[in-house]
Design an enzyme around this catalytic site. Structure first.
Site, short mmCIF file in Angstrom:
data_model
loop_
_atom_site.label_atom_id
_atom_site.label_comp_id
_atom_site.label_asym_id
_atom_site.label_seq_id
_atom_site.Cartn_x
_atom_site.Cartn_y
_atom_site.Cartn_z
N GLU A 1 -20.48 102.57 -58.67
CA GLU A 1 -21.15 103.19 -59.82
C GLU A 1 -21.70 102.05 -60.66
O GLU A 1 -21.02 101.50 -61.52
CB GLU A 1 -20.16 104.07 -60.58
CG GLU A 1 -19.63 105.21 -59.72
CD GLU A 1 -18.51 106.01 -60.37
OE1 GLU A 1 -18.27 105.83 -61.59
OE2 GLU A 1 -17.87 106.82 -59.67
N HIS B 1 -15.58 101.72 -61.04
CA HIS B 1 -15.76 102.10 -59.64
C HIS B 1 -16.90 101.25 -59.09
O HIS B 1 -18.02 101.29 -59.62
CB HIS B 1 -16.06 103.59 -59.51
CG HIS B 1 -14.89 104.46 -59.89
ND1 HIS B 1 -15.04 105.67 -60.53
CD2 HIS B 1 -13.56 104.29 -59.70
CE1 HIS B 1 -13.85 106.20 -60.73
NE2 HIS B 1 -12.93 105.37 -60.23
N GLU C 1 -20.63 109.21 -68.10
CA GLU C 1 -21.26 109.32 -66.77
C GLU C 1 -22.76 109.17 -66.99
O GLU C 1 -23.40 110.06 -67.57
CB GLU C 1 -20.92 110.66 -66.13
CG GLU C 1 -19.43 110.91 -65.95
CD GLU C 1 -18.85 110.17 -64.77
OE1 GLU C 1 -19.63 109.63 -63.97
OE2 GLU C 1 -17.61 110.12 -64.65
N HIS D 1 -19.52 105.01 -66.27
CA HIS D 1 -19.42 105.46 -64.88
C HIS D 1 -20.76 106.01 -64.40
O HIS D 1 -21.75 105.98 -65.12
CB HIS D 1 -18.34 106.54 -64.75
CG HIS D 1 -16.94 106.01 -64.80
ND1 HIS D 1 -16.06 106.12 -63.75
CD2 HIS D 1 -16.27 105.36 -65.78
CE1 HIS D 1 -14.90 105.57 -64.08
NE2 HIS D 1 -15.01 105.10 -65.31
#
Length: 1000
Positions: free
Chosen positions: A526, A523, A730, A632
């Site tokens: 990110e 993404h 994440e 991410h």
């Protein structure tokens, strides 16, 4: 004419009388000696709970094909929540929601469970009646102060009874049908309503959290029982009641092998026979061919049954199960029930008491005293181990004797003790508890000062595309002997997707060396992972040859780093962004983590793959990746597959892979090494969305579909279509933090980023070769028994890697045209490298794919058959009288009994002989035909000698020859000579560049 009201009230009156008779039967001490119908059985079960509510809890564990509930009777002195189930749920394990909550959290610690099942075959309902009588007898007798035996039994054992597993089949079975011949046309009730024999319907690959591929062929009755079985960790002993013979059978049913607990199974079976009031009926059997020396038999020695319930329980559920064949007549009349109950009551109770044989205990952390889930208890190095429950409990049935016990768990030092078992205590197994000491993580560095530092000052800045490419080129140019920069393709806006490879031999796949990758910036907004990957590359390259751990890691791992998968999206992202969607998608406004083909859904987002997605897919197909992480931002958690689920209501819900425990371990590895992730929530909050910022994740990990279901994700595609295990990290709750925060992000993530790579060396690895030619076999399937997931050997060497947690496994290796090989594998706790296991496969039997056949033999055989047919026709035409007489003689012979007998015996043999004549395999052996050559090269830049096997396809005109050679070390641009010998014995010398032998 009768008034309709009179008929109506008459029916109500008759129903009232019948119900009262049934209730009065339950309230009296006398049993109702008759076969109850399905509806009467259900009413009987409910009345038991009403009459004995302090001991009995009843509930449905699922339903049959025709939607009849499968009711179980649970006898326990534990307190139950007797809430009613509401409308039928979507998934079978939802039926067990109350029970699972009880099994996991509220069951008395270390109290074992014994289970008995009746009427798995609908035309064998004796088990149904015996279990109904047993439930009532135990409940009534418990309150009898003169019978302390039953009181002790129920105080120390939970008992669960399923009287009627196949209600649909039972509903059509006929009382008095002793033989019960199976027929799909005239359904006699043996099978279920789909005409499936439930006894052979227990898929060994089933997992209650993995209900996609493994349940397709499982009937609803079997699925309900399997879910019920594996949901209860305290289930240690089980019995299924059959009729149609008199014998006690034990595993294995479907394997030509003996279990590790054969003596224990034999003793349990013999005890049942001896406890029966007429033991001689078991020894003499029901028919002459069924004579059993002691009334017991191993299943595969009698009737081989694949995918049986007893085998499933032994391999999947820490439980020993017997098949109790208790009557020669399948569906005896009601007049026999009283005698059957009196004959079987004592051995049934003895079987329940056997739950106290052997040992039980808990495994806990020696420091925190918290329970250890998933610890492995091994006895005398037996191949059959048991696993601790979520509360750290285990049970292991054993015969009297002296045993060596071992308790091991990932991240802990194993504990070994010697114990004596005597089985003299009829109310408890011997209690043996373990306290395990934690191990340090592999290569774990104790303090920040000990962590390797950069050799040159790093820049904690956000690199735009140009500066990122410059940095990658700079690193590759500074360290050309251990790095290589390559592009896997271009983005929509024609930006290269660069990968930096770090290896001691960049540009080549080394035999047995696993390949690892980090993918970042999928993404575009990110961005933390993008910068962390650049810093990690700098750390690895600058410390190679200076830091022992990093040098060792690079020498034995081929590492690929992709800093940005979505460079176009990054160009539109905004510094300081907390949780927006600006720059998330690619230049076509497509979310790349929704763009991969998906096992559950194809929709607008993944109907067509974007250029970036296609390049990644091709990259993954071209390199044998074993482990990966996708970096991410926007939260602080390690997320593992599956991301999607098979629910039709669109809701989130846990969707486990067959390797769920392995993925949980991988996610925990990263989370536990991170200073904040394992705490389960963001340490840096920037959003006004309280729901987002206050999310909590137990241990800092989450199953993707449980968190929020998405379809078309990259980590699911990795797992389903390659050998690669990928999780998603994440890295922080702010998607695009300012540059002055990057140094802290690096300090938080450098250790988990580095040590997570080392997880690629867990489990087993090796090479799959042809046992005859020693040639490597590519695309052989490597599967762990009980895990519905395969990985495959890869080109060019036929090497493979299978990540595994510590434990004992059975590995099955197969390839079309070869006989499958089964290998017992032990992965030791704390091993620093994958265990090397080479596998040789034998070419398969006649007709297997891949076996070449002799065309001359086929032609000769066919010619002989044609000549014989022509000769027969000539005789028939020229001598009609002789032909007519021959027809007459043949007809007489065919109608004779002895001919029918011989034809039945020799027909299979004749078919095999014909097949041997027609399809005799012609195998060309390299060693016998002079094909093959040996090559060696002495060039070795670092003095290390490595032996490898390489396949070479050498084509000379129309002739294809398989050649193999071995060498010590090959470098790029080395020229080698290969002497080959073809079928005409013409010797040739072939020179070629080594680069032609090396794949990417």
């Amino acid at each position: 004419m009768f008034n309709i009201d009179i008929i109506y009230f008459t029916l109500i009156f008759l129903t009232f009388i019948i119900n009262n008779n049934l209730v009065s039967t339950l309230n009296n001490n006398d049993h109702q000696w008759k076969h109850l119908t399905y509806n009467e059985t259900v009413q009987y079960v409910h009345q038991l709970q009403t009459n004995y509510s302090s001991l009995i809890h009843t509930q449905s564990i699922g339903h049959s094909v025709l939607d009849r509930d499968l009711w179980i009777i649970q006898l326990s002195t534990d307190k139950w929540n007797n809430g009613k189930l509401k409308s039928p749920p979507v998934y079978p394990n939802d039926y067990l929601s109350d029970s699972i909550e009880y099994y996991v959290h509220h069951r008395t610690l270390l109290k074992p469970t014994v289970r008995l099942i009746g009427t798995i075959h609908g035309d064998e309902p004796l088990g149904k009646q015996l279990l109904l009588y047993l439930a009532k007898y135990l409940a009534q007798t418990y309150n009898d102060n003169d019978n302390q035996r039953i009181r002790h039994l129920l105080d120390t054992v939970n008992i669960e009874l399923l009287p009627l597993m196949n209600p649909d089949g039972f509903n059509v079975a006929i009382e008095g049908d002793c033989n019960g011949v199976r027929s799909k046309v005239n359904w006699n009730g043996r099978e279920n309503a789909n005409h499936v024999d439930l006894e052979s319907n227990f898929n060994p690959n089933y997992s209650p959290n993995n209900q996609n591929n493994s349940i397709k062929s499982i009937e609803p009755e079997s699925l309900s029982v399997m879910t019920w079985s594996v949901s209860n960790p305290s289930l240690v002993l089980s019995g299924t009641i059959h009729t149609g013979s008199m014998v006690i059978s034990y595993p294995f049913d479907g394997r030509s092998a003996i279990t590790a607990d054969n003596r224990l199974f034999k003793k349990l079976s013999t005890n049942y026979v001896l406890g029966h009031t007429n033991s001689s009926r078991f020894i003499h059997g029901c028919i002459p061919n069924d004579d059993f020396a002691d009334g017991t038999t191993m299943g595969n020695s009698w009737i081989s049954t694949k995918n049986s319930m007893a085998d499933f329980m032994y391999t999947n559920a820490n439980c020993l199960e017997l098949n109790l064949y208790l009557s020669c007549c399948k569906y005896g009349t009601s007049s026999t029930l009283e005698l059957e109950w009196e004959s079987n009551r004592e051995p049934l109770i003895q079987l329940l008491e056997s739950a106290h044989w052997g040992i039980k205990g808990t495994v806990i952390d020696s420091t925190t005293k918290s329970s250890i889930n998933g610890a492995i208890i091994t006895v005398n190095n037996s191949s059959h181990s048991v696993i601790t429950s979520e509360r750290g409990e285990y049970w292991r049935l054993l015969l009297p004797g002296i045993y060596q016990l071992s308790a091991s768990a990932f991240g802990y030092q194993s504990s070994n003790i010697t114990i004596m078992v005597d089985n003299t205590n009829r109310t408890s197994a011997k209690i043996v508890n373990f306290e395990l000491n934690r191990l340090k993580q592999e290569h774990e560095i104790e303090t920040t000062a000990d962590f390797p530092e950069f050799q040159t000052k790093p820049q904690f800045i956000h690199h735009n595309y140009t500066s990122l490419v410059n940095e990658l080129h700079s690193l590759a140019n500074r360290f050309p002997t251990i790095s290589r920069l390559y592009s896997i393709g271009k983005s929509v806006e024609k930006r290269d997707l660069y990968v930096l490879e770090i290896s001691d031999n960049p540009g080549m796949h080394e035999l047995g060396e696993p390949e690892f990758k980090y993918v970042a910036n999928m993404h575009g907004n990110e961005v933390v992972g993008r910068e962390m990957v650049l810093l990690l590359a700098k750390l690895l390259l600058e410390n190679y040859g200076h830091d022992t751990n990093i040098t060792d890691l690079v020498n034995r791992t081929r590492i690929h780093l992709l800093p940005t998968m979505n460079p176009d999206g990054w160009e539109r992202s905004q510094p300081g962004d907390c949780d927006s969607l600006v720059g998330r998608t690619n230049a076509h406004n497509v979310d790349l983590n929704r763009n991969f083909p998906d096992q559950f859904q194809t929709y607008e987002e993944n109907a067509k793959q974007e250029p970036e997605t296609l390049h990644i897919m091709e990259w993954l197909r071209s390199y044998p990746f074993v482990l990966s992480a996708n970096l991410h931002g926007g939260s602080l958690v390690a997320n593992y597959p599956y991301d999607g689920n098979n629910r039709t209501d669109g809701h989130d819900g846990y969707m486990a892979t067959p390797d769920d425990q392995l993925f949980r371990h991988l996610a925990k590895t990263y989370s536990n090494l991170h200073p904040f992730m394992h705490l389960g929530q963001c340490n840096h909050k920037c959003s006004n969305d309280l729901n987002l910022m206050n999310e909590h994740f137990d241990d800092g990990i989450i199953n993707g579909a449980k968190w929020y279901a998405l379809y078309g994700g990259m980590q699911d595609w990795n797992y389903l279509h390659t050998n690669c295990y990928e999780i998603t990290i994440e890295m922080g709750c702010q998607k695009y933090p300012l540059a002055n925060e990057l140094a802290q992000y690096w300090r938080d993530n450098r250790r988990p980023l580095l040590l997570f790579i080392d997880q690629v060396h867990r489990g087993v690895k090796g090479v799959v070769r042809d046992r005859e030619t020693n040639m490597s076999i590519v695309d052989a399937s490597i599967k762990i028994e009980g895990v519905e997931h395969s990985i495959h050997s890869v080109a060019p060497y036929g090497d493979y890697w299978r990540l595994l947690l510590p434990g004992k496994y059975r590995m099955v290796v197969s390839k079309s045209g070869y006989r499958a090989e089964t290998i017992d594998v032990v992965v030791d706790n704390g091993q620093t490298s994958a265990k090397w296991i080479d596998i040789g496969l034998q070419r398969g039997l006649i007709g297997d794919v891949g076996v070449r056949h002799d065309s001359n033999a086929i032609l000769a055989s066919m010619s002989l058959i044609i000549i014989l047919l022509i000769m027969f026709c000539v005789v028939a035409i020229s001598c009609p009288g002789l032909a007519q007489y021959a027809y007459y003689v043949i007809g007489v012979i065919r109608r004779s009994n002895w001919f029918n007998c011989l034809s039945q015996c020799f027909r299979p043999l004749f078919a095999v002989c014909c097949a041997l004549c027609l399809f005799k395999p012609f195998r060309r052996r390299a060693n016998s035909n002079g094909i093959g050559s040996t090559l060696s090269s002495s060039s070795s830049s670092n003095g290390r000698s490595i032996r490898r096997m390489i396949n070479v396809d050498y084509v000379n005109g129309s002739k294809g020859l398989d050649n193999s050679f071995s060498y010590t070390k090959l470098n790029a641009h080395d020229t080698i000579a290969l002497d080959t010998t073809d079928d005409d014995d013409d010797d040739e010398e072939l020179a070629f560049d080594v680069n032609h032998l090396i794949r990417k």
